[in-house]
Design a protein around this motif. Structure first.
Motif, short mmCIF file in Angstrom:
data_model
loop_
_atom_site.label_atom_id
_atom_site.label_comp_id
_atom_site.label_asym_id
_atom_site.label_seq_id
_atom_site.Cartn_x
_atom_site.Cartn_y
_atom_site.Cartn_z
N GLY A 247 0.69 -1.04 -0.32
CA GLY A 247 0.25 0.02 -0.16
C GLY A 247 0.99 1.23 0.14
O GLY A 247 0.11 2.86 -0.36
N GLN A 248 2.22 1.57 -0.36
CA GLN A 248 2.95 2.31 0.35
C GLN A 248 3.83 2.27 -1.65
O GLN A 248 4.22 1.51 -1.61
CB GLN A 248 4.34 2.08 0.81
N LEU A 249 3.93 3.94 -1.88
CA LEU A 249 4.41 4.11 -3.29
C LEU A 249 6.26 4.44 -2.98
O LEU A 249 6.29 4.83 -1.82
CB LEU A 249 3.46 5.57 -3.21
N HIS A 250 6.62 3.17 -3.41
CA HIS A 250 8.24 3.54 -3.84
C HIS A 250 8.80 4.15 -4.96
O HIS A 250 8.33 3.78 -6.09
CB HIS A 250 8.58 2.06 -3.14
N THR A 251 9.38 5.10 -4.81
CA THR A 251 10.35 5.05 -6.19
C THR A 251 11.66 4.19 -5.97
O THR A 251 12.76 4.45 -5.08
CB THR A 251 10.71 6.57 -6.05
N SER B 248 3.02 -3.88 -7.86
CA SER B 248 4.34 -4.40 -7.74
C SER B 248 5.57 -4.33 -8.62
O SER B 248 6.20 -4.04 -8.33
CB SER B 248 4.67 -5.79 -6.94
N LEU B 249 4.90 -4.00 -10.20
CA LEU B 249 5.32 -3.69 -11.16
C LEU B 249 5.44 -1.88 -11.21
O LEU B 249 5.03 -1.63 -10.65
CB LEU B 249 4.80 -4.23 -12.36
N TYR B 250 6.53 -1.52 -12.05
CA TYR B 250 6.20 0.16 -12.13
C TYR B 250 5.45 0.83 -12.51
O TYR B 250 4.84 0.12 -13.73
CB TYR B 250 7.38 0.00 -13.32
#
Length: 847
Positions: free
Chosen positions: A607-611, A782-784
């Motif tokens: 649920g978190q946005l990762h860069t 989980s994919l970009y």
């Protein structure tokens, strides 16, 4: 490359020759002596013979005979008959001025009469040509079970009418030995200065069943211009331009165009035929059949063929040229002559084919380039079976000593003779290319045409990449170069370094190549291993060849163009080409991508946005390629394929390893491509490309197939010209691209376009594709995530249930080298920042 080839082409253009035998050939123009207007339908004939013709609409004529006639008779109603002296056994120009004949005429009543229209029906000339066509199969060499012959091929190129005063000028005095080597006999009324000569001697064996044709090269000799240019490459290119002018083929390839043969199956549809003479040559009765195009602007010939009346209806001789109104660049005139000899069984085979062409930047003028090609056939033997080993092996066999034959060998084995000027060419050019002043001039020319400045073992360039700009790097300066064969024929190095003043980052490239077969890596067949490293920017997309992205002219782009990648490439490649034009390559690659500009890599986990800062893959790739009969224009440090009618097949197989050298994903990829250059006779030609690919495994969008878009204002043949960068991605796709060149077939019928020499072109590009569920970031966060613009609007999409299609219609040959297309996009018009219409231009030099 196009600029270099064009300018070098004008410097060395044409090879196609008529070497004048002992024929008496007279050409000229008939005009009114008072007003100097040309006179049409004037009867011109050799005195005392039945060999004659009428002048054309411009007063021109051309007569030829193997007999030594000494006089010419010119007659026309209302004019005094003229008789002129002819030199037998020579080709000469005789322009005739007829004087009106003053006579008192009785009253004449003139009534209009309907002129009989030319028709094929009940036309004896058409009936005769149909018999020739019907008998073609048995008159071709392939009708025999076995054929063998020796062939001598001579290519020569000369400058026309070089000024006598040129060698007296200070700059050219040192080249006097070259400029004074002129020939005033080969081209009537003009002097030629030979500067290029290529000779080949070969033995050919043909077997019908199983069919196999094998040519064994016996000798090959060519002028050598040193490192300035590739003489062998020019020879290949010119032979391609002037391939065998076999009248028995339906289409004859000349000057990169297809000309319909006068004895092709559909020749009566495009040509008019006339029986103009019946003659006896020895014991052979012949009909002289003249032909002319129905439309003088089509790619057709005009001239005469001599047909045997022995039941074979074979061609015993042909003498033809291209029409002056034809839509062909740079060519002022071309003439072809073929002679045939009789076999013991009464049939005929080609014994000599002579071609000549006169080139210039304008249709008029006394200066230009004269090209010649002469092919002589001897020792023609039919139905003599050889052992099977004679036909085994490659189609063309050449031993290492073929190019090192002695002068005595050539003096004893030439099937033709060299003129005095031709015989001096080899020595003159050898002396020329060793002169320091010429080498300096050639060095400057190489910089201007090819973009490289030579320093012996190293050359600096390419010049068009020294300066460029883009939204990420700002102003970008680059300097680089590569080693030359003067350093080593085994080892080659290439490098560059670049700096962006906006991102303040250095980019660089370094490669080292080892030639396994001890030949230049730029020449066929290649066999080498290469290691390289590159750190540079790239526009995301498949095969954009970002090594050349910093070309200054590509800096100008439309729309938003700020999504880039920083790439680190570690590569190891092995390439092996075979003489049969099958090749394979094996590559290992470690590739790290980092987003630049407004591009980003982001995914969602828990649920978190990762860069993500970077994406690393480790891949191995195997490519198989088959390009039958492929030829190259190749130089010391470059090579360019020459189109032919055969398809090119390419298969790529890629496997990516997870957890190997920091590789983050494991997947497989397959890609197949077919390219075909298709000749359509009078309708020009089409370039067809068919491609398909599929990815097996789960990958983020940077590893999907990012379809090749084009946001420059140049028309790109391989890209989608109204598609935005990164607009479409797929993990399986198929595409079809067709680029049709009509070569003026329709425009030539329109007066204004006919005068401008414009040519019509049309293309269509279609793309089908999709992204499977396993690679859909909406289903797998989980994919970009597909990137979006600052306003939240998506910029990357998948192809749904309908294809992407764009088409264009355009005009090429504007000012002889510009193509302009009006491009139309038909689908996905609701995407942001897309255009339904666009105008794109392309520079192309062609005949």
């Amino acid at each position: 490359m196009n600029y270099r080839r064009f300018l070098l082409l004008l410097f060395f253009i044409s090879l196609s020759t008529v070497v004048f035998a002992q024929n008496t050939v007279v050409t000229g123009t008939v005009t009114d002596a008072n007003n100097h207007h040309p006179l049409s339908y004037v009867t011109v004939a050799f005195t005392g013979s039945n060999i004659g013709m009428n002048t054309d609409d411009k007063g021109g004529y051309r007569l030829q005979s193997v007999k030594p006639y000494t006089q010419l008779t010119v007659s026309f109603v209302g004019y005094k008959t003229a008789t002129l002296v002819v030199e037998p056994g020579k080709e000469q120009t005789i322009n005739v001025k007829l004087f009106p004949e003053a006579k008192q005429l009785n009253e004449v009543v003139v009534k209009s009469a309907k002129r009989e229209k030319y028709r094929n029906k009940d036309n004896p000339a058409v009936e005769l040509i149909r018999k020739v066509i019907a008998n073609k199969p048995k008159n071709k060499p392939e009708a025999y079970d076995y054929v063998e012959y020796k062939q001598y091929d001579k290519l020569q190129m000369s400058f026309i009418n070089v000024s006598e005063k040129l060698s007296e000028k200070k700059f050219f005095r040192k080249y006097k030995f070259l400029l004074d080597n002129k020939d005033s006999t080969a081209l009537p009324g003009k002097t030629i200065l030979p500067i290029y000569l290529d000779e080949q001697l070969s033995q050919t064996y043909y077997r019908k069943n199983p069919e196999k044709k094998k040519t064994i090269m016996i000798g090959h000799k060519s002028v050598n211009f040193g490192s300035f240019m590739d003489s062998e490459g020019f020879g290949t290119y010119f032979q391609r331009m002037y391939s065998d002018a076999d009248i028995y083929k339906s289409n004859i390839f000349l000057m990169t165009n297809m000309f319909l043969s006068p004895i092709a199956d559909d020749a009566p549809t495009f040509y008019k035929f006339f029986i103009t003479d019946t003659i006896t040559n020895g014991n052979t009765k012949l009909v002289r059949l003249s032909f002319t195009p129905r439309n003088t602007t089509d790619m057709l010939f005009e001239g005469d063929i001599y047909i045997t009346l022995d039941g074979n209806y074979a061609v015993q001789k042909s003498d033809f040229s291209i029409n002056k109104n034809i839509n062909l660049n740079w060519v002022r005139g071309m003439h072809i002559n073929e002679d045939y000899e009789q076999n013991p069984d009464g049939r005929w085979h080609l014994s000599r084919a002579d071609m000549q062409a006169d080139f210039g930047t304008s249709k008029k003028g006394n200066h230009g380039i004269f090209g010649q090609r002469t092919v002589t056939y001897k020792n023609y033997i039919v139905n003599n079976a050889r052992p099977d080993t004679t036909y085994d092996g490659e189609a063309v066999e050449m031993s290492p000593d073929v190019k090192s034959r002695s002068n005595q060998f050539w003096a004893e084995n030439r099937l033709d003779t060299l003129s005095k000027a031709e015989s001096r060419v080899y020595k003159n050019i050898d002396s020329l290319q060793h002169m320091p002043s010429f080498r300096r001039t050639a060095d400057i020319a190489t910089l201007l045409l090819a973009g490289y400045k030579g320093f012996g073992k190293f050359e600096l360039g390419p010049a068009n990449t020294f300066y460029s700009f883009n939204p990420v790097e700002g102003f970008r300066l680059r300097v680089g170069g590569r080693t030359t064969p003067e350093l080593s024929k085994r080892y080659y190095f290439e490098t560059y370094t670049a700096y962006g003043f906006k991102d303040q980052k250095w980019k660089y490239f370094l490669s080292a190549t080892y030639s396994i077969n001890d030949k230049s890596i730029y020449r066929f067949p290649q066999h080498y291993i290469r290691a390289s490293f590159q750190r540079d920017t790239k526009i995301p997309g498949e095969d954009l060849q970002f090594v050349q992205e910093d070309n200054f002219l590509l800096s100008f782009k439309r729309g938003v163009n700020d999504k880039y990648l920083y790439n680190d490439y570690y590569k190891l490649d092995y390439v092996h080409e075979f003489e049969n034009h099958f090749s394979y390559s094996i590559g290992l690659r470690n590739w790290t991508q980092s987003p630049a500009g407004s591009l980003y890599f982001q995914n969602i986990e828990n649920g978190q946005l990762h860069t993500i800062d970077k994406l690393t893959t480790t891949e191995t790739n195997v490519q198989f390629r088959y390009a039958p009969h492929e030829q190259y224009y190749q130089g010391k440090l470059y090579r360019t394929p020459i189109f032919n009618k055969y398809p090119i097949l390419t298969l790529d197989l890629t496997n990516s390893f997870k957890n190997v050298f920091a590789g983050q994903y494991g997947y497989q990829k397959i890609r197949f491509r077919l390219d075909k250059h298709t000749y359509l006779s009078q309708l020009g030609y089409a370039d067809i490309g068919l491609e398909g690919g599929k990815i097996f495994g789960q990958v983020p969008y940077p590893l999907l197939t990012i379809h090749q878009a084009n946001q420059t204002y140049a028309y790109d043949l391989n890209s989608y010209n109204l598609m935005n960068f990164m607009e479409f991605v797929s993990d399986k796709y198929a595409s079809l691209k067709i680029d049709q060149h009509f070569m003026g077939f329709f425009f030539n019928k329109i007066p204004l376009f006919k005068k401008l020499k414009w040519r019509e072109v049309a293309s269509v590009k279609s793309l089908w594709g999709n992204v499977s569920d396993r690679n859909n970031p909406t289903l797998h966060p989980s994919l970009y995530q597909f990137p979006v613009a600052d306003n939240g609007v998506p910029i990357t999409y998948t192809l749904g249930g309908k294809p992407y299609v764009e088409g264009s219609v355009g005009i090429e040959n504007i000012f002889k080298f510009i193509r302009v297309d009006l491009v139309r996009r038909f689908d996905y018009l609701d995407h942001p920042d897309v255009s339904k219409w666009g105008i794109r231009a392309r520079v192309k030099f062609d005949f």
